[in-house]
Enzyme design. Structure first.
Site, PDB file in Angstrom:
ATOM      1  N   CYS A 118      -9.824  -4.112 -10.101  1.00 32.73           N
ATOM      2  CA  CYS A 118      -9.384  -2.856  -9.481  1.00 32.73           C
ATOM      3  C   CYS A 118      -7.996  -2.995  -8.856  1.00 32.73           C
ATOM      4  CB  CYS A 118     -10.397  -2.355  -8.460  1.00 32.73           C
ATOM      5  SG  CYS A 118     -10.624  -3.466  -7.076  1.00 32.73           S
ATOM      6  N   GLU A 138     -10.660 -11.576  -4.100  1.00 28.34           N
ATOM      7  CA  GLU A 138      -9.215 -11.417  -3.930  1.00 28.34           C
ATOM      8  C   GLU A 138      -8.604 -12.551  -3.115  1.00 28.34           C
ATOM      9  OE1 GLU A 138      -8.514  -7.443  -2.434  1.00 28.34           O
ATOM     10  OE2 GLU A 138     -10.165  -7.549  -1.042  1.00 28.34           O
ATOM     11  N   ASP A 195      -4.196  -8.668  -4.029  1.00 27.37           N
ATOM     12  CA  ASP A 195      -4.321  -9.704  -3.004  1.00 27.37           C
ATOM     13  C   ASP A 195      -4.519 -11.079  -3.622  1.00 27.37           C
ATOM     14  OD1 ASP A 195      -3.972  -8.568  -0.442  1.00 27.37           O
ATOM     15  OD2 ASP A 195      -5.812  -7.432  -0.743  1.00 27.37           O
ATOM     16  N   HIS A 247       0.819  -1.214   0.000  1.00 26.27           N
ATOM     17  CA  HIS A 247       0.000   0.000   0.000  1.00 26.27           C
ATOM     18  C   HIS A 247       0.850   1.259   0.000  1.00 26.27           C
ATOM     19  CE1 HIS A 247      -3.168  -2.908   0.766  1.00 26.27           C
ATOM     20  NE2 HIS A 247      -3.880  -2.049   0.056  1.00 26.27           N
TER      21      HIS A 247
HETATM   22  C1  PEP Z   1      -6.351  -5.566  -4.445  1.00 32.50           C
HETATM   23  O1  PEP Z   1      -6.074  -6.342  -3.523  1.00 32.50           O
HETATM   24  O2  PEP Z   1      -6.058  -5.789  -5.637  1.00 32.50           O
HETATM   25  C2  PEP Z   1      -7.045  -4.302  -4.155  1.00 32.50           C
HETATM   26  C3  PEP Z   1      -7.484  -3.538  -5.122  1.00 32.50           C
HETATM   27  O3  PEP Z   1      -7.166  -3.934  -2.850  1.00 32.50           O
HETATM   28  P1  PEP Z   1      -5.935  -3.365  -1.984  1.00 32.50           P
HETATM   29  O4  PEP Z   1      -4.788  -3.127  -2.915  1.00 32.50           O
HETATM   30  O5  PEP Z   1      -6.393  -2.119  -1.321  1.00 32.50           O
HETATM   31  O6  PEP Z   1      -5.686  -4.487  -1.033  1.00 32.50           O
HETATM   32 MG    MG Z   2      -7.011  -6.045  -1.623  1.00 29.50          MG
END
Ligand code: PEP
Ligand code: MG
Length: 576
Positions: free
Chosen positions: A508, A437, A461, A195
């Site tokens: 996403c 995910e 994920d 993140h």
């Molecule tokens: C993902 O896991 O691809 C996602 C979009 O969520 P995050 O990156 O916030 O875990």
């Molecule tokens: Mg995620």
């Protein structure tokens, strides 16, 4: 002599600036003697920090005890409050300031070390473990002291920004860079889809991570270049190298501005298939970038960024304002707001009370929300209220079990019933979707398709859990492979099942914003891509050049391959 270091490129662009070394751990604080005339000021700093942390802890306690939050959190807060009031800590630190003229942070850390040593001698294991609480409470105080203006790198006269060099940075640290003149950052550790990296991309701060002992190789203030596209840093560059990179940086800017011509062009393939290009955001502050890219809506609003890096949770009103601001800014466009995805590398302050052996597999995302129903219902009420102002839809992260969806839906119904009784407006037909995910979810889609209105694949994920690779650990970053045949099967299967049952599916995760995968995902049938707004125009350009009639059969052939080198080669050929 200039030299080059190689790491992982996580946020594109070129930064030229001066090194600002950040200590390895929060508690490795600066040591200096305070001039006698500033001693009163130093004591006032210490007292202010004390009052701030007391306020934070009291706020945290109010939130946790108001609901059915874990009682151990309340006990932990009480214990820390007691420590703050103990003369052995703060009074002794004050004495070190006045008598030895130590700066406040140094005084606190010295006294902490003294106390920890005393705790270590205690036989009783419970009391012995309380040394961790002393460390945590001092960490809180030091954090407040460090946040005090004047400690951040000052603006430089030569106009160059600072390059933060740290062992590691949390997403909250990175968000803090927004308000300062931070040109780039480099770290010893970290992975490309951590993140911290995602936030760096959204702030357009060039970054290179996984440089191992970079902090030991650099000196405060020296000039470096961060090439976030190639994953290298150039230390002590001469004037010629700096000039070359300035040129490269302006070429990148020109390319970027050329893309702006596509802003108002509808994203469609050569054979006329329309595609939605949505934005991933962390809050209302990302709206200008969403408008610049003219996104078709929001595909992922990571609401946990309202929470992390602070000690008190936003109440219903504050959340409602943040959600409403986004919905109102995008009239007629879908706004997909994800319920909190806290945990793993996005820990709440104060949540450190519970040491998790394996945070990515622990109380994260929907699991955390369901364990804190009062907090969760507050968020659902705020979301429902904001839904009265536009096309808001709610998305639940990290689903693995049908009962998780059932519990979320029941809580939504409860929040709706409360609002009806209070005569508060909301969208009765609000759509609830979920994120795929976890491999278990991708392999048992029926139970999610039956219960939900849409799905979104979180590839970051999904890859982490399919390949058993911590996405924030640079030591295994070379094994993080979006093109692993198992990953491709799970993504393609989710897209085709959604299409079969008429359920919209989006991606996403970071794959959606990486031009290397655009044709592949299009060929799998994806029509909703959600990404950082800064990537939208580049992906649009790829889509405008793609011919689905040609792509689809090629992608079907790739999905039958299981030899990684062949897969990579075939995917690269799709883009040419
Ligand atoms: C993902 O896991 O691809 C996602 C979009 O969520 P995050 O990156 O916030 O875990
Ligand atoms: Mg995620």
């Amino acid at each position: 002599m200039p030299f080059t270091l190689h790491g992982l490129a996580v946020s594109q662009g070129i930064a030229i600036g001066h090194v600002h070394l950040v200590s390895h751990a929060l508690l490795e604080v600066n040591h200096y003697h305070v001039a006698p005339r500033y001693l009163d000021e130093e004591l006032a700093r210490l007292d202010e920090a004390l009052a701030t942390v007391q306020g934070e802890l009291i706020g945290l306690k109010a939130v946790t005890t108001a609901g059915q939050a874990h009682s151990e959190v309340g006990a932990f807060v009480d214990l820390q409050l007691m420590m703050l009031a103990d003369p052995m800590l703060v009074d002794a630190a004050r004495q070190l300031v006045t008598e030895r003229r130590c700066n406040a942070e140094w005084a606190l850390v010295q006294q902490m070390e003294h106390l920890v040593e005393q705790f270590r001698q205690i036989e009783d294991p419970y009391l012995r473990e309380r040394q961790a609480d002393v460390v945590q409470v001092v960490e809180r105080l030091v954090k407040v002291l460090l946040g005090h203006p004047g400690h951040l790198p000052p603006r430089r006269r030569d106009g160059l920004g600072s390059i933060v060099v740290a062992h590691d940075l949390s997403p909250a640290d990175t968000i803090g860079f927004r308000d300062h003149n931070i040109a780039g950052f480099v770290t010893d550790v970290g992975g490309p889809t951590s993140h911290t990296a995602i936030v760096a991309r959204s702030l357009k701060i060039p970054a290179v991570v996984g440089l191992h002992h970079v902090r030991d190789l650099l000196e405060d203030d020296e000039l470096i270049i961060v090439d976030g596209t190639r994953g290298v840093i150039i230390v002590a560059p001469d004037e010629e190298i700096v000039e070359e990179y300035r040129l490269r940086r302006s070429e990148l800017e020109i390319e970027r501005s050329k893309l702006n011509r596509l802003r108002d062009t509808r994203a469609a393939t050569l054979d006329g298939e329309e595609v939605n290009l949505l934005a991933n955001i962390e809050g209302p502050k990302d709206l200008p970038a969403v408008k610049t890219a003219n996104a078709d809506g929001i595909g992922l609003y990571r609401t946990e960024f309202l929470f992390i890096g602070r000690d008190t949770l936003p109440d219903e009103e504050e959340q409602y304002e943040a959600y409403r601001a986004v919905v109102k800014a995008l009239p007629g466009k879908p706004v997909t707001i994800r319920t909190f995805d806290v945990g793993a590398d996005k820990a709440l302050n104060g949540a450190q009370a519970r040491e998790e052996p394996n945070p990515a597999l622990g109380l994260r995302a929907v699991r955390y929300s369901l364990a804190e129903p009062k907090m969760f219902k507050t968020q659902l009420r705020a979301l429902l209220r904001a839904s009265a102002h536009g096309r808001l839809q709610i998305m639940v992260p990290m689903l693995a079990h049908a009962q998780e969806v059932d519990q979320c839906l029941a809580l939504v119904e409860k929040a709706k019933a409360e609002l009806r009784a209070e005569k508060v407006k909301f969208d009765e037909g609000i759509r609830i979707g979920g994120m795929i995910e976890v491999p278990a979810a991708a392999l048992s889609l029926g139970m999610f398709i039956r219960r939900l209105a849409f799905l979104s694949i979180g590839t970051n994920d999904l890859i982490q859990y399919t390949l058993a690779i911590d996405r924030s650990d640079e030591a295994v970053a070379h094994l993080y492979d979006p093109l692993h045949p198992a990953v491709l099967k799970l993504i393609a299967g989710t897209i085709s099942s959604g299409a079969r049952f008429g359920l919209p599916v989006s991606v996403c995760g970071e794959m959606a914003g990486d031009p290397l995968y655009t044709e592949l995902l299009l060929g799998m049938g994806l029509r909703n891509f959600s990404m950082h707004p800064g990537s939208i125009l580049e992906i649009k350009q790829q889509i405008l050049r793609a011919d689905l009639g040609e792509l689809a059969p090629k992608v079907q052939r790739i999905l039958k391959m299981d030899e990684p080198a062949r897969i990579r080669e075939a995917v690269e050929r799709l883009t040419t």
